[in-house]
Design a protein around this motif. Structure first.
Motif, short mmCIF file in Angstrom:
data_model
loop_
_atom_site.label_atom_id
_atom_site.label_comp_id
_atom_site.label_asym_id
_atom_site.label_seq_id
_atom_site.Cartn_x
_atom_site.Cartn_y
_atom_site.Cartn_z
N ARG A 68 -10.09 9.23 -1.52
CA ARG A 68 -8.68 9.64 -1.86
C ARG A 68 -7.94 9.80 -0.28
N ARG A 69 -8.50 10.39 0.47
CA ARG A 69 -8.05 10.74 1.69
C ARG A 69 -7.82 9.11 2.49
N GLU A 70 -8.91 8.28 2.40
CA GLU A 70 -8.90 6.97 3.03
C GLU A 70 -7.68 6.23 2.35
N ARG A 71 -7.33 6.48 1.21
CA ARG A 71 -6.20 5.64 0.43
C ARG A 71 -5.02 6.21 1.13
N VAL A 72 -4.91 7.20 1.43
CA VAL A 72 -3.72 8.04 2.06
C VAL A 72 -3.50 7.29 3.44
N TYR A 73 -4.56 7.32 4.31
CA TYR A 73 -4.68 6.67 5.57
C TYR A 73 -4.34 5.16 5.51
N THR A 74 -4.71 4.38 4.46
CA THR A 74 -4.64 3.01 4.35
C THR A 74 -2.94 2.86 4.14
N CYS A 75 -2.26 3.66 3.21
CA CYS A 75 -0.93 3.61 3.00
C CYS A 75 -0.13 3.95 4.31
N MET A 76 -0.55 4.66 5.09
CA MET A 76 0.14 4.97 6.25
C MET A 76 -0.29 3.86 7.33
N ARG A 77 -1.04 3.15 7.34
CA ARG A 77 -1.47 2.12 8.06
C ARG A 77 -0.67 0.90 8.02
N ILE A 78 -0.40 0.78 6.54
CA ILE A 78 0.08 -0.57 6.01
C ILE A 78 1.39 -0.99 6.87
N PRO A 79 2.41 -0.17 6.99
CA PRO A 79 3.76 -0.53 7.59
C PRO A 79 3.50 -1.04 9.15
N LYS A 80 2.47 -0.50 9.79
CA LYS A 80 2.35 -0.92 11.25
C LYS A 80 1.71 -2.16 10.95
N GLU A 81 0.44 -2.65 10.48
CA GLU A 81 -0.30 -3.71 10.23
C GLU A 81 0.73 -4.71 9.58
N LEU A 82 1.54 -4.32 8.83
CA LEU A 82 2.16 -5.57 8.17
C LEU A 82 3.27 -6.26 8.85
N GLU A 83 3.98 -5.08 9.89
CA GLU A 83 5.08 -5.55 10.43
C GLU A 83 4.49 -6.35 11.77
N LYS A 84 3.24 -6.01 12.06
CA LYS A 84 2.78 -6.93 13.16
C LYS A 84 2.49 -8.09 12.79
N LEU A 85 2.18 -8.52 11.52
CA LEU A 85 1.80 -9.64 10.80
C LEU A 85 3.08 -10.44 10.86
N MET A 86 3.98 -9.63 10.29
CA MET A 86 5.46 -10.28 10.12
C MET A 86 6.21 -10.72 11.64
N PHE A 87 5.90 -9.99 12.29
CA PHE A 87 6.42 -10.37 13.84
C PHE A 87 5.88 -11.66 14.43
N PHE A 88 4.59 -11.59 14.19
CA PHE A 88 3.92 -12.80 14.69
C PHE A 88 4.17 -14.06 13.82
N GLY A 89 4.17 -13.83 12.64
CA GLY A 89 4.58 -15.11 11.65
C GLY A 89 6.08 -15.57 11.67
N ILE A 90 7.06 -14.54 11.86
CA ILE A 90 8.36 -14.89 12.16
C ILE A 90 8.54 -15.90 13.69
N PHE A 91 7.70 -15.42 14.41
CA PHE A 91 8.02 -16.17 15.80
C PHE A 91 7.31 -17.49 15.70
N LEU A 92 6.26 -17.63 14.45
CA LEU A 92 5.52 -18.89 14.31
C LEU A 92 6.65 -20.03 13.81
N CYS A 93 7.29 -19.13 12.84
CA CYS A 93 8.35 -20.03 12.17
C CYS A 93 9.63 -20.41 13.07
N LEU A 94 9.93 -19.50 13.90
CA LEU A 94 11.04 -19.63 14.96
C LEU A 94 10.33 -20.83 16.02
N ASP A 95 9.23 -20.69 16.40
CA ASP A 95 8.60 -21.89 17.18
C ASP A 95 8.72 -23.37 16.53
#
Length: 572
Positions: A99-126
């Motif tokens: 249960r504690r790992e699930r909480v930590y995973t949910c807290m890490r999701i915004p950072k990891e997701l936005e890193k992927l989104m940031f990289f993918g948006i610049f791929l589309c921009l390129d």
């Protein structure tokens, strides 16, 4: 006398009984003075050895119940027991750690997701900037080669290289669709949509989103069919006629998709210009409805990869639509900068709602399906692998086409619409205006080159971190899902010949003459294609491989998953 004496001496006689009775000894029920055995334990009378312990006291008879103090049944003792009762979480350590790992995973999701989104948006921009910057230059070089070809002579059987043919086709499609878009009146479309009710516009916007996904899935196949039909080796000149219907289909697709995106932009513009902002609120609430349709369904890693690609494409498309809305509104207010700050809060609200919906959606999907946050680094490495592999000498596709297949983002219709809006919104008059246009174009080229260099460096870093360098040097046939690796190497050996030198040793030499005949084997074929085109001698191989394909289809590699690959119970 003798009879009386015998009677007196007989045991158990009445005299002896009286004598005993005279001593006062009690008699038993059996007529003896032996002690009475204890009564057998019955259902209503438990023995002292069989008395059960309940709530801290023993069951006893009525006498002991009366003697027991009333404090044992008091409410204060129950309350004190509840207040002092204890428990130990360490007895179920694995459960609470999970249960504690699930909480930590949910807290890490915004950072990891936005890193992927940031990289993918610049791929589309390129890929999007490629259409405006490098594609015109490549088309100009291809035309220059085609015009000056008689001066250099025909060294090769091809007039143009396959990449140059594809660039020429893209340039011609862009020019034709741009002139066709002049026959579409944006102002009439705006007032036609503005006259509809709010509910109708909400339904129209949802229908446009569904139509955009469907037409995107079919449009990239049309463009790929055109590129392959135009560049495949042909033995007869009459075979080149097949390019014409594919070309008209591609032009029709780009034109219809551009009109579809224009209607989306117009609907969004109407929502921005509405007085009570009710339509804009409804359109933003539509994003939260997406959470309901996605969170409570089973997702695997491949399904989540498709959804991530869809979110990247959707977010980048929304940014371009917001740019078009701002350009149209600024034109109507004579480019007054004060009006931009009136639109700015609404733009920020749309962007913030999109980001919030993506974070909540991915956080709960990973929670319900037990997916770790590290999976987003794998997704990012897969996107980086496409960029690195497209820069190799033996690359089999252009980078913009690989982005289109992976994310479902096709830049041609969006580029046609943006060129149409910019040319109608900005009037270029005078020499200074043309100089500004040239400087702006040089700035776009600089931005494209800088973005490509940074993305290439980051992509190499992500590929090394994921330890995917060895996949770059594997042949293309390893990605073919139709046959296992052993049979692919067997087909690849057919393009090679074995020669013997003077010393008698054998060596393997390539035979480019037979490469044309074996070229179709390099393509990715489906199981149905293999069944229709495989000789009778290989039917046993297909029947043996069918069981392997069933297990392999459930565990596809991320490099084989594009935007519209069916890899689970849904397509997002």
């Amino acid at each position: 006398m003798a009879g009386v004496a015998d009677a007196a001496a007989a045991p158990g006689s009445g005299g002896e009984g009286r004598q005993d009775g005279g001593r006062g000894e009690p008699k038993t029920l059996w007529g003896s003075s032996e002690p009475r055995p204890p009564p057998a334990a019955g259902p209503g009378h438990p023995s002292p050895q069989q008395r059960t312990e309940t709530l801290g006291f023993y069951e006893s008879d009525r006498g002991r119940r009366k003697k027991r103090s009333l404090s044992d049944l008091s409410l204060l003792r129950f309350i004190s027991a509840e207040l002092t009762r204890g428990y130990f979480l360490e007895h179920n350590e694995a459960k609470y750690t999970e249960r504690r790992e699930r909480v930590y995973t949910c807290m890490r999701i915004p950072k990891e997701l936005e890193k992927l989104m940031f990289f993918g948006i610049f791929l589309c921009l390129d890929a999007f900037l490629y259409v405006f910057t490098l594609l015109p230059l490549r088309v100009f070089l291809a035309m220059f080669r085609f015009i000056t070809l008689p001066c250099y002579g025909l060294r090769d059987r091809r007039l143009l290289q396959p990449a140059q043919v594809c660039d020429m086709l893209k340039g011609v499609i862009l020019v034709i669709c741009y002139f066709m878009m002049h026959y579409v009146d944006y102002s009439m479309m705006y007032h036609l949509i503005r006259g509809q009710s709010v509910i109708k516009l909400y339904i129209i916007y949802n229908m446009l989103e569904v139509a955009d996904r469907l037409i995107s899935s079919f449009g990239q196949d049309i463009l790929d069919a055109l590129y392959w039909t135009a560049t495949e080796p042909k033995e007869r000149k009459r075979a080149h006629i097949g390019v014409i219907p594919h070309f008209f289909m591609a032009v029709l697709y780009v034109f219809l998709h551009a009109i579809l995106i224009m209607v989306q932009a117009t609907t969004l513009n109407v929502a921005f210009n509405s007085h009570n902002k009710s339509l804009l609120t409804i359109m933003m609430s539509n994003n939260f409805v997406e959470i309901k349709g996605s969170v409570f369904k089973k997702f695997e890693k491949n399904n989540l990869f498709q959804m991530s690609n869809s979110d990247i494409k959707e977010r980048f498309t929304n940014y371009v639509l917001l740019l078009i809305v701002c350009l149209r509104n600024m034109e109507q207010f004579s480019w007054n900068p004060d009006h931009f700050w009136v639109l700015f809060p609404d733009v920020c609200m749309v962007v913030a709602s999109e980001i919030a919906v993506d974070i909540v959606k991915h956080a709960f999907i990973t929670k319900f399906n037990d997916i770790t946050a590290d999976v987003y680094s794998e997704y990012r490495a897969s996107l980086a692998f496409d960029l690195v592999s497209s820069r190799q000498k033996n690359a089999y596709t252009d980078y913009s086409d690989s982005v289109s297949r992976r994310m479902g983002f096709i830049p041609l219709p969006l580029a046609v619409l943006l060129i149409r809006v910019v040319t109608s919104s900005i009037k270029v008059q005078g020499v200074l205006a043309y100089v500004c246009v040239v400087l702006f174009y040089c700035g776009l080229i600089s931005l494209k080159v800088l973005n490509s260099i940074v993305l290439l460096g980051k992509s190499c870093q992500y590929v090394k971190e994921a330890k995917m360098e060895e996949k770059l040097f594997n042949p293309i046939l390893t990605a073919t899902p139709g046959k296992p690796a052993g049979k692919q190497q067997g087909t690849f050996k057919s393009t090679q010949g074995i020669s013997t030198d003077e010393n008698g040793s054998t060596s393997v030499t390539n035979q480019p003459v037979h490469q044309k005949e074996n070229m179709p084997s390099l393509l990715v074929t489906s199981n149905s294609d293999q069944f229709l085109t495989t000789p009778d001698g290989e039917e046993k191989d297909i029947s043996q491989d069918s069981s392997e394909l069933k297990h392999r289809s459930a565990k596809k590699d991320l490099l084989e998953i594009d935007r519209f690959t069916i890899c689970g119970n849904r397509i997002d």
